[in-house]
Design a protein around this motif. Structure first.
Motif, mmCIF file in Angstrom:
data_model
loop_
_atom_site.group_PDB
_atom_site.id
_atom_site.type_symbol
_atom_site.label_atom_id
_atom_site.label_comp_id
_atom_site.label_asym_id
_atom_site.label_seq_id
_atom_site.Cartn_x
_atom_site.Cartn_y
_atom_site.Cartn_z
ATOM 1 N N GLU A 124 0.809 -1.223 0.000
ATOM 2 C CA GLU A 124 0.000 0.000 0.000
ATOM 3 C C GLU A 124 0.841 1.272 0.000
ATOM 4 O OE1 GLU A 124 -3.337 0.220 -0.136
ATOM 5 O OE2 GLU A 124 -3.424 -1.946 -0.420
ATOM 6 N N VAL A 125 2.151 1.142 -0.187
ATOM 7 C CA VAL A 125 3.026 2.321 -0.145
ATOM 8 C C VAL A 125 2.594 3.365 -1.167
ATOM 9 C CG1 VAL A 125 5.371 3.145 -0.561
ATOM 10 C CG2 VAL A 125 5.001 1.086 0.793
ATOM 11 N N ASP A 126 2.235 2.925 -2.361
ATOM 12 C CA ASP A 126 1.880 3.860 -3.434
ATOM 13 C C ASP A 126 0.526 4.527 -3.222
ATOM 14 O OD1 ASP A 126 4.231 3.093 -4.514
ATOM 15 O OD2 ASP A 126 3.413 2.185 -6.328
ATOM 16 N N SER A 127 -0.241 4.057 -2.259
ATOM 17 C CA SER A 127 -1.580 4.618 -2.059
ATOM 18 C C SER A 127 -1.556 5.933 -1.295
ATOM 19 C CB SER A 127 -2.465 3.609 -1.309
ATOM 20 O OG SER A 127 -2.027 3.445 0.039
ATOM 21 N N TRP A 128 -0.402 6.285 -0.710
ATOM 22 C CA TRP A 128 -0.307 7.516 0.088
ATOM 23 C C TRP A 128 0.130 8.695 -0.778
ATOM 24 C CZ3 TRP A 128 -2.414 7.069 4.704
ATOM 25 C CH2 TRP A 128 -2.401 5.829 5.343
ATOM 26 N N ASP A 129 -0.264 9.885 -0.372
ATOM 27 C CA ASP A 129 0.090 11.105 -1.103
ATOM 28 C C ASP A 129 1.464 11.593 -0.654
ATOM 29 O OD1 ASP A 129 0.132 13.409 -2.582
ATOM 30 O OD2 ASP A 129 -1.350 14.491 -1.367
ATOM 31 N N TRP A 130 2.502 10.919 -1.118
ATOM 32 C CA TRP A 130 3.863 11.270 -0.727
ATOM 33 C C TRP A 130 4.252 12.642 -1.266
ATOM 34 C CZ3 TRP A 130 6.209 8.705 2.945
ATOM 35 C CH2 TRP A 130 5.850 7.368 3.181
ATOM 36 N N GLY A 131 3.880 12.925 -2.501
ATOM 37 C CA GLY A 131 4.233 14.211 -3.082
ATOM 38 C C GLY A 131 3.653 15.373 -2.301
ATOM 39 N N GLY A 132 2.380 15.257 -1.924
ATOM 40 C CA GLY A 132 1.735 16.324 -1.169
ATOM 41 C C GLY A 132 2.381 16.540 0.185
#
Length: 223
Positions: free
Chosen positions: A163-171
């Protein structure tokens, strides 16, 4: 240092990291800041608009530039810092030992635990190696601070590696960058987080302190 660790990771671990939205972390190289450049520039930063007010107008580090520089995408579930993360939960997720009520861990403590390749023989700890590497990369490249440490609560977002890609890392990282610049404009010492992209941004957008090419016959503009 992130790249050096990445190069000796097992192939299986590299494949899992390469398949995530944070794969370019292994390619980011942080460098020492040009304090003579950053200091005067921060005098032009307005926290109310999150932009530099220069003689030609307002200019800022845009989300598009941020994405082009880091490869970290925007969009996904909002990242809210968990209220608590016990030492036992952190140890189960990373294999790292901390004391009760500890909020940050030094990057040296992370690398010292997992740098030795003989510790990776047990496939059961592969998930801990991946989480520790990503936590180290976050502290080194994105969410770094003057203590050379990283907030242990970030590992919460690596609990389920699928699920790592499901988070808004850029934001989250972009907001941290703006917050860091705000603090600098108020007189805080040191450039934290991903503030190192400020230097190449100056090269490309303002043509300030642009490095000279070794071959004077070659002409080059950074945009």
């Amino acid at each position: 240092m992130v790249r050096s660790w990445y190069m000796i990771l097992p192939r299986r671990v590299k494949e899992m990291i390469d398949s995530s939205c944070l794969c370019r972390l292994a390619l980011i190289e942080t460098q020492k800041f040009n304090l003579a450049l950053v200091g005067p520039l921060m005098e032009k930063w307005w926290p109310s608009t999150h932009s530099f007010h220069v003689p030609v107008g307002e200019i800022t580090i845009t989300p598009l530039y941020f994405y082009a520089s880091t490869g970290v995408p925007f969009g996904g579930r909002p990242m809210t810092r968990p209220e608590t993360l016990t030492a036992r939960e952190f140890a189960d997720l990373t294999g790292l030992t901390i004391v009760t009520n500890q909020t940050h861990i030094h990057l040296r403590d992370i690398s010292a635990r997992w740098w030795r390749t003989d510790l990776w023989v047990n496939l059961g700890n592969m998930a801990q190696v991946i989480r520790s590497f990503l936590l180290f990369a976050m502290g080194q490249c994105l969410f770094s601070d003057l203590r050379v440490g990283v907030d242990i609560c970030l590992v919460f977002f690596f609990e389920d590696l699928q699920e790592v890609d499901s988070w808004d890392w850029g934001g989250a990282i972009y907001a941290y960058l703006l917050w860091t610049l705000d603090l600098l404009s108020y007189g805080d010492r040191g450039l934290k987080g991903i503030g190192y992209i400020l230097q190449p941004w100056c090269f490309e957008q303002l043509e300030i302190s642009v490095p000279r090419l070794r071959d004077p016959q070659v002409t080059w503009r950074p945009f």
